[in-house]
Structures are given as C-alpha cells and as structure tokens.
Design a protein around this motif. Structure first.
Motif, PDB file in Angstrom:
ATOM      1  N   PRO A  67       0.836  -1.207   0.000  1.00 18.08           N
ATOM      2  CA  PRO A  67       0.000   0.000   0.000  1.00 18.08           C
ATOM      3  C   PRO A  67       0.877   1.265   0.000  1.00 18.08           C
ATOM      4  O   PRO A  67       1.795   1.389   0.800  1.00 18.08           O
ATOM      5  CB  PRO A  67      -0.815  -0.100   1.284  1.00 18.08           C
ATOM      6  CG  PRO A  67      -0.270  -1.237   2.064  1.00 18.08           C
ATOM      7  CD  PRO A  67       0.682  -1.999   1.199  1.00 18.08           C
ATOM      8  N   ASN A  68       0.598   2.173  -0.905  1.00 13.38           N
ATOM      9  CA  ASN A  68       1.350   3.428  -1.002  1.00 13.38           C
ATOM     10  C   ASN A  68       0.387   4.496  -1.507  1.00 13.38           C
ATOM     11  O   ASN A  68       0.402   4.842  -2.677  1.00 13.38           O
ATOM     12  CB  ASN A  68       2.545   3.251  -1.947  1.00 13.38           C
ATOM     13  CG  ASN A  68       3.423   4.482  -1.962  1.00 13.38           C
ATOM     14  OD1 ASN A  68       3.312   5.339  -1.104  1.00 13.38           O
ATOM     15  ND2 ASN A  68       4.299   4.575  -2.943  1.00 13.38           N
ATOM     16  N   PRO A  69      -0.490   4.988  -0.610  1.00 10.98           N
ATOM     17  CA  PRO A  69      -1.483   5.952  -1.099  1.00 10.98           C
ATOM     18  C   PRO A  69      -0.824   7.244  -1.561  1.00 10.98           C
ATOM     19  O   PRO A  69       0.231   7.637  -1.074  1.00 10.98           O
ATOM     20  CB  PRO A  69      -2.368   6.211   0.130  1.00 10.98           C
ATOM     21  CG  PRO A  69      -1.508   5.887   1.298  1.00 10.98           C
ATOM     22  CD  PRO A  69      -0.573   4.800   0.830  1.00 10.98           C
ATOM     23  N   TYR A  70      -1.483   7.952  -2.454  1.00 10.86           N
ATOM     24  CA  TYR A  70      -0.970   9.220  -2.993  1.00 10.86           C
ATOM     25  C   TYR A  70      -1.120  10.316  -1.957  1.00 10.86           C
ATOM     26  O   TYR A  70      -2.186  10.492  -1.363  1.00 10.86           O
ATOM     27  CB  TYR A  70      -1.738   9.594  -4.260  1.00 10.86           C
ATOM     28  CG  TYR A  70      -1.447  10.984  -4.750  1.00 10.86           C
ATOM     29  CD1 TYR A  70      -0.232  11.284  -5.336  1.00 10.86           C
ATOM     30  CD2 TYR A  70      -2.386  12.000  -4.597  1.00 10.86           C
ATOM     31  CE1 TYR A  70       0.048  12.567  -5.778  1.00 10.86           C
ATOM     32  CE2 TYR A  70      -2.125  13.274  -5.037  1.00 10.86           C
ATOM     33  CZ  TYR A  70      -0.894  13.567  -5.625  1.00 10.86           C
ATOM     34  OH  TYR A  70      -0.630  14.832  -6.059  1.00 10.86           O
ATOM     35  N   ILE A  71      -0.063  11.012  -1.662  1.00 10.90           N
ATOM     36  CA  ILE A  71      -0.094  12.139  -0.729  1.00 10.90           C
ATOM     37  C   ILE A  71       0.181  13.398  -1.532  1.00 10.90           C
ATOM     38  O   ILE A  71       1.246  13.539  -2.143  1.00 10.90           O
ATOM     39  CB  ILE A  71       0.962  11.973   0.378  1.00 10.90           C
ATOM     40  CG1 ILE A  71       0.675  10.702   1.168  1.00 10.90           C
ATOM     41  CG2 ILE A  71       0.971  13.202   1.292  1.00 10.90           C
ATOM     42  CD1 ILE A  71       1.776  10.332   2.132  1.00 10.90           C
ATOM     43  N   HIS A  72      -0.798  14.315  -1.500  1.00 11.66           N
ATOM     44  CA  HIS A  72      -0.649  15.546  -2.279  1.00 11.66           C
ATOM     45  C   HIS A  72       0.147  16.574  -1.496  1.00 11.66           C
ATOM     46  O   HIS A  72      -0.154  16.864  -0.342  1.00 11.66           O
ATOM     47  CB  HIS A  72      -2.031  16.116  -2.624  1.00 11.66           C
ATOM     48  CG  HIS A  72      -1.943  17.414  -3.356  1.00 11.66           C
ATOM     49  ND1 HIS A  72      -1.504  17.513  -4.650  1.00 11.66           N
ATOM     50  CD2 HIS A  72      -2.211  18.682  -2.953  1.00 11.66           C
ATOM     51  CE1 HIS A  72      -1.511  18.776  -5.024  1.00 11.66           C
ATOM     52  NE2 HIS A  72      -1.926  19.515  -4.003  1.00 11.66           N
ATOM     53  N   LEU A  73       1.152  17.162  -2.097  1.00  8.89           N
ATOM     54  CA  LEU A  73       1.921  18.260  -1.515  1.00  8.89           C
ATOM     55  C   LEU A  73       1.697  19.488  -2.381  1.00  8.89           C
ATOM     56  O   LEU A  73       1.893  19.442  -3.593  1.00  8.89           O
ATOM     57  CB  LEU A  73       3.414  17.926  -1.473  1.00  8.89           C
ATOM     58  CG  LEU A  73       3.811  16.732  -0.601  1.00  8.89           C
ATOM     59  CD1 LEU A  73       5.297  16.487  -0.709  1.00  8.89           C
ATOM     60  CD2 LEU A  73       3.427  16.976   0.841  1.00  8.89           C
ATOM     61  N   ASP A  74       1.267  20.579  -1.738  1.00 13.04           N
ATOM     62  CA  ASP A  74       1.016  21.808  -2.497  1.00 13.04           C
ATOM     63  C   ASP A  74       2.287  22.347  -3.138  1.00 13.04           C
ATOM     64  O   ASP A  74       2.292  22.836  -4.244  1.00 13.04           O
ATOM     65  CB  ASP A  74       0.422  22.891  -1.595  1.00 13.04           C
ATOM     66  CG  ASP A  74      -1.031  22.570  -1.248  1.00 13.04           C
ATOM     67  OD1 ASP A  74      -1.681  21.917  -2.081  1.00 13.04           O
ATOM     68  OD2 ASP A  74      -1.464  22.937  -0.158  1.00 13.04           O
ATOM     69  N   ASN A  75       3.377  22.286  -2.406  1.00  7.95           N
ATOM     70  CA  ASN A  75       4.634  22.824  -2.913  1.00  7.95           C
ATOM     71  C   ASN A  75       5.753  21.880  -2.483  1.00  7.95           C
ATOM     72  O   ASN A  75       6.434  22.142  -1.503  1.00  7.95           O
ATOM     73  CB  ASN A  75       4.866  24.239  -2.350  1.00  7.95           C
ATOM     74  CG  ASN A  75       6.075  24.897  -2.994  1.00  7.95           C
ATOM     75  OD1 ASN A  75       6.651  24.357  -3.921  1.00  7.95           O
ATOM     76  ND2 ASN A  75       6.464  26.044  -2.485  1.00  7.95           N
ATOM     77  N   PRO A  76       5.911  20.735  -3.189  1.00  6.23           N
ATOM     78  CA  PRO A  76       6.878  19.751  -2.709  1.00  6.23           C
ATOM     79  C   PRO A  76       8.313  20.264  -2.701  1.00  6.23           C
ATOM     80  O   PRO A  76       9.102  19.884  -1.871  1.00  6.23           O
ATOM     81  CB  PRO A  76       6.707  18.582  -3.670  1.00  6.23           C
ATOM     82  CG  PRO A  76       6.087  19.166  -4.883  1.00  6.23           C
ATOM     83  CD  PRO A  76       5.273  20.330  -4.425  1.00  6.23           C
ATOM     84  N   TYR A  77       8.651  21.184  -3.606  1.00  9.14           N
ATOM     85  CA  TYR A  77      10.032  21.686  -3.630  1.00  9.14           C
ATOM     86  C   TYR A  77      10.079  23.078  -3.041  1.00  9.14           C
ATOM     87  O   TYR A  77       9.408  23.980  -3.494  1.00  9.14           O
ATOM     88  CB  TYR A  77      10.574  21.746  -5.059  1.00  9.14           C
ATOM     89  CG  TYR A  77      11.927  22.414  -5.099  1.00  9.14           C
ATOM     90  CD1 TYR A  77      13.051  21.745  -4.646  1.00  9.14           C
ATOM     91  CD2 TYR A  77      12.059  23.709  -5.554  1.00  9.14           C
ATOM     92  CE1 TYR A  77      14.280  22.352  -4.651  1.00  9.14           C
ATOM     93  CE2 TYR A  77      13.298  24.330  -5.564  1.00  9.14           C
ATOM     94  CZ  TYR A  77      14.406  23.651  -5.114  1.00  9.14           C
ATOM     95  OH  TYR A  77      15.623  24.254  -5.117  1.00  9.14           O
ATOM     96  N   ASP A  78      10.820  23.223  -1.964  1.00  9.52           N
ATOM     97  CA  ASP A  78      10.981  24.574  -1.431  1.00  9.52           C
ATOM     98  C   ASP A  78      12.446  24.959  -1.316  1.00  9.52           C
ATOM     99  O   ASP A  78      12.768  26.053  -0.875  1.00  9.52           O
ATOM    100  CB  ASP A  78      10.281  24.715  -0.073  1.00  9.52           C
ATOM    101  CG  ASP A  78      10.908  23.851   1.004  1.00  9.52           C
ATOM    102  OD1 ASP A  78      11.955  23.234   0.763  1.00  9.52           O
ATOM    103  OD2 ASP A  78      10.351  23.816   2.119  1.00  9.52           O
TER     104      ASP A  78
END
Length: 194
Positions: free
Chosen positions: A48-59
């Motif tokens: 199991p590897n659910p999708y995790i949304h990141l608004d701004n993954p690169y900072d």
C-alpha cells in the motif's frame, strides 16, 4: 555429396548436445509426476502506497515562494523622505511689539471667591484661556487642603493650540497635555532627503 554429409553431421551434433530441448516430454524437468509445480517466484505482492498531495513539494529549504509585487530598489537609488513641519501661516498674536507695554487686552474675566471654595476663568485677545474650580477639603483638620480642577491653553509660536487639563489634590498635580491644530498651524509635509 560432401555437403549432404556435413548437414547430417551437424544435425546429429545438435541433437546429441542438447537432450533437454529435444521436443519430447522430459519428466525430470517437471518432477516425477509430470505436473506443474508452482513457486512464489514472480508473484505480485501488493504494497500500500497511497498518494499524498503536496502543495509545494520543492521549497529548496527556504519555504514556499512568495512573490513580491514591489520591484527591487537598491539602497543607493532609493528615495528617502522625512517629515518636516512647515512654518506656520501669519499668526496675528505674534506680531512685533505685541507684548510690549502691556498691549494684550483681557476679553473676559470672572471670579468667585468664598471661604471654602473658589472658581475663576478668563480669556485674553491673544487666545490665552484658563479656568479653575476649587474646594476646601477636610477643613479644620490636619488633612485640610484645596482640591482643584481646571485647564489652561494658548497658541504657541508654531500655530498649534496647547491645552493642559489638570487635577490638583491630595494625590498631587496630574496634567494631561494636548496639541491641537488651528487655522494658523504649520503643516507636516514629506521632504526628500537625497
């Protein structure tokens, strides 16, 4: 004749060198019974590897990007200002010779003095005003004293009205000062420094 002999020799060599792939059933390859023996090799295993949304993954280590609407202005080219009080308009109360020879008239004056209280107020033609009401507290005791309340005000040379409201009693003199604009006041303006 030579070529036919070579072809036969080649076919015989291939047949004898690879007995497993001779096209016949070979029980040693699939076990003694000849049935298929399954194994776990290649079996699908679900992780199991659910999708995790990141608004701004690169900072980049500096946080999310924030757009600045103002363009960059270096300190060398930036304009600098300061607040300056412009000179007051012509103040009729500060003309040359106005205070000489007691030239200021009293417009109104009232006073009332009694044994246990007093009050007074006055106004001059150069806009000086004062008023005070007082009463005698704790008469004929060691704590006898006067408690008063009042104000005084005047127009300063900068054209502003200065007013002091005060109370004076057993707790001391307690003033509150105000600086008020008048028609004669100078104005605060921004003056460019560089």
């Amino acid at each position: 004749m030579f070529s036919l002999t070579c072809v036969i020799a080649l076919c015989a060599g291939v047949a004898f060198s690879s007995p497993i792939e001779d096209g016949r059933w070979n029980p040693y390859k699939y076990g003694d019974s000849g049935k298929y023996i399954p194994s776990d090799e290649g079996k699908y295993i679900h992780i199991p590897n659910p999708y995790i949304h990141l608004d701004n993954p690169y900072d980049g280590g500096y946080g999310p990007y924030a757009h600045e609407h103002e363009p960059y202005v270096s300190a060398a080219t930036q304009d600098t200002y300061r607040l300056v009080l412009t000179p007051p308009k012509d103040i009729p109360f500060y003309k040359d010779g106005y205070y000489k020879n007691n030239g200021i008239k009293i417009i109104s004056q009232k006073h009332n003095y009694k044994e246990d209280k007093y009050d007074f107020d006055f106004e001059t033609e150069n806009k000086i005003r004062a008023k005070e009401d007082a009463v005698l507290k704790n008469p004929n005791t060691i704590d006898e004293g006067i408690a008063s309340k009042g104000f005084y005000e005047y127009i300063g040379p900068d054209g502003f009205m200065y007013r002091v409201d005060y109370t004076a009693d057993e707790n001391g003199f307690r003033p509150k000062v105000k600086r008020l604009e008048t028609p004669y006041s100078g104005k605060w303006v921004l003056e460019k420094v560089n």
